[in-house]
Design an enzyme around this catalytic site. Structure first.
Site, short mmCIF file in Angstrom:
data_model
loop_
_atom_site.label_atom_id
_atom_site.label_comp_id
_atom_site.label_asym_id
_atom_site.label_seq_id
_atom_site.Cartn_x
_atom_site.Cartn_y
_atom_site.Cartn_z
N LYS A 1 -83.32 -30.27 -10.13
CA LYS A 1 -82.38 -30.95 -11.03
C LYS A 1 -83.00 -32.21 -11.63
O LYS A 1 -82.71 -32.57 -12.78
CB LYS A 1 -81.09 -31.28 -10.29
CG LYS A 1 -80.26 -30.05 -9.94
CD LYS A 1 -79.89 -29.24 -11.18
CE LYS A 1 -78.95 -28.09 -10.85
NZ LYS A 1 -78.52 -27.33 -12.05
N ASN B 1 -75.85 -23.86 -17.87
CA ASN B 1 -75.05 -23.99 -16.65
C ASN B 1 -75.62 -23.23 -15.46
O ASN B 1 -75.47 -23.66 -14.32
CB ASN B 1 -73.63 -23.50 -16.93
CG ASN B 1 -72.85 -23.25 -15.66
OD1 ASN B 1 -72.43 -24.18 -14.97
ND2 ASN B 1 -72.68 -21.97 -15.31
N SER C 1 -74.41 -13.65 -18.79
CA SER C 1 -74.32 -13.16 -17.42
C SER C 1 -75.52 -12.29 -17.10
O SER C 1 -75.89 -11.41 -17.88
CB SER C 1 -73.03 -12.36 -17.23
OG SER C 1 -72.95 -11.83 -15.93
N ASP D 1 -80.51 -12.99 -18.40
CA ASP D 1 -81.14 -13.30 -17.12
C ASP D 1 -82.20 -14.37 -17.37
O ASP D 1 -83.21 -14.10 -18.02
CB ASP D 1 -81.77 -12.04 -16.52
CG ASP D 1 -82.35 -12.26 -15.13
OD1 ASP D 1 -82.59 -13.42 -14.75
OD2 ASP D 1 -82.57 -11.27 -14.42
N THR E 1 -67.85 -23.51 -5.15
CA THR E 1 -68.50 -22.36 -5.78
C THR E 1 -69.30 -21.61 -4.72
O THR E 1 -69.37 -22.02 -3.56
CB THR E 1 -69.47 -22.82 -6.89
OG1 THR E 1 -70.53 -23.60 -6.30
CG2 THR E 1 -68.76 -23.66 -7.95
N ILE F 1 -68.19 -22.59 -12.10
CA ILE F 1 -68.05 -23.63 -13.12
C ILE F 1 -68.27 -23.03 -14.51
O ILE F 1 -67.58 -23.40 -15.46
CB ILE F 1 -69.04 -24.78 -12.86
CG1 ILE F 1 -68.73 -25.46 -11.53
CG2 ILE F 1 -68.99 -25.81 -14.00
CD1 ILE F 1 -69.76 -26.50 -11.11
N SER G 1 -77.06 -32.39 -11.54
CA SER G 1 -76.41 -32.81 -10.30
C SER G 1 -76.82 -34.23 -9.98
O SER G 1 -77.96 -34.64 -10.26
CB SER G 1 -76.82 -31.89 -9.15
OG SER G 1 -76.38 -32.40 -7.90
#
Length: 245
Positions: free
Chosen positions: A173, A94, A41, A67, A204, A20, A146
């Site tokens: 979440k 995200n 990333s 990280d 995913t 995503i 979520s």
């Protein structure tokens, strides 16, 4: 960092090198939108590969090492964005993991691993980027949550939704939503738009390749990232509308 389009808004997407996050980065960095994406990333080589692929398609994007489980990595990312751009316009939290099924870990270790990214990581990233977001004319923060984090949906004990047995991920979440509400309340009077969303059950690594497309999942995230001055704040929603807390 390469040159960026004039007057481009700067957006950081954590976990942006795949799934995503990559779809969000691709959509938001389209030349018609006017955003330059910092693709966060944990593995900078994978980030560079993803960013290079998008740049070949004409997108404005750069990879940065980030990280969420390591404070020094977050600090380094803040310093890089500060020295290069001097501000951040959009932060998209995200990156997320689930360790419910990692039976080789103890229950405590599984909770710690998931919360370290989904809750602690998102909270620390947001807090550390506050000074740079404060320099934006229109700060936007999006927490990718979520519907499994909804206490209301979980409380319907005989429903299929309530029976999804991933308590570590679900509770992380729910906690993330509370973090979001903290910042939404804190910066509402300054005009910030801070929201959480459910991208949908998506194909995913987290779902084992089951679910809908990442492009569809990205739509609600991008919608919240580009809100105008009259947009909502402090909400929990999916593409079809509001979700219960």
């Amino acid at each position: 960092m390469s040159s960026i389009p004039q007057h481009a808004k700067i957006a950081l997407v954590t976990g942006g090198n795949k799934g995503i996050g990559l779809a969000i980065s691709k959509s938001l960095s389209h030349k018609s939108r006017g955003y330059h994406i910092l693709l966060g990333s944990r593995d900078i080589q994978r980030g560079d590969a993803a960013a290079s692929s998008l740049k070949r398609e004409g997108h404005s994007v750069e990879a940065i090492s980030l990280d969420l489980s390591v404070d020094s990595s977050i600090i380094a990312a803040v310093e890089l964005v500060s020295s290069t751009y001097g501000r951040l316009d959009v932060l998209i939290n995200n990156a997320g993991i689930s360790s419910d099924d990692e039976v080789d870990l103890s229950l405590r270790e599984r909770f710690e691993k998931t919360y370290n990214v989904n809750v602690f990581g998102a909270a620390v990233v947001t807090e550390m980027f506050i000074p740079l977001l404060s320099k934006s004319a229109a700060p936007r923060v999006v927490f990718v949550s979520s519907n499994l984090g909804s206490l209301t949906l979980k409380s319907h004990l005989h429903s299929p939704m309530s029976g999804v047995a991933v308590p570590i991920y679900r509770s992380s979440k729910a906690a993330m939503n509370m973090v979001m509400l903290h910042y939404a309340h804190l910066y509402e009077k300054h005009g910030w738009k801070v929201n959480a969303c459910h991208p949908g059950f998506t194909s995913t690594d987290l779902t084992g390749g089951r679910g809908g497309s990442v492009d569809e999942a990205a739509k609600v995230v991008v919608k919240l990232a580009v809100l105008g001055d009259d947009g909502e704040t402090g909400t929990f929603s999916e593409i079809r509308g509001r979700l219960p807390w």
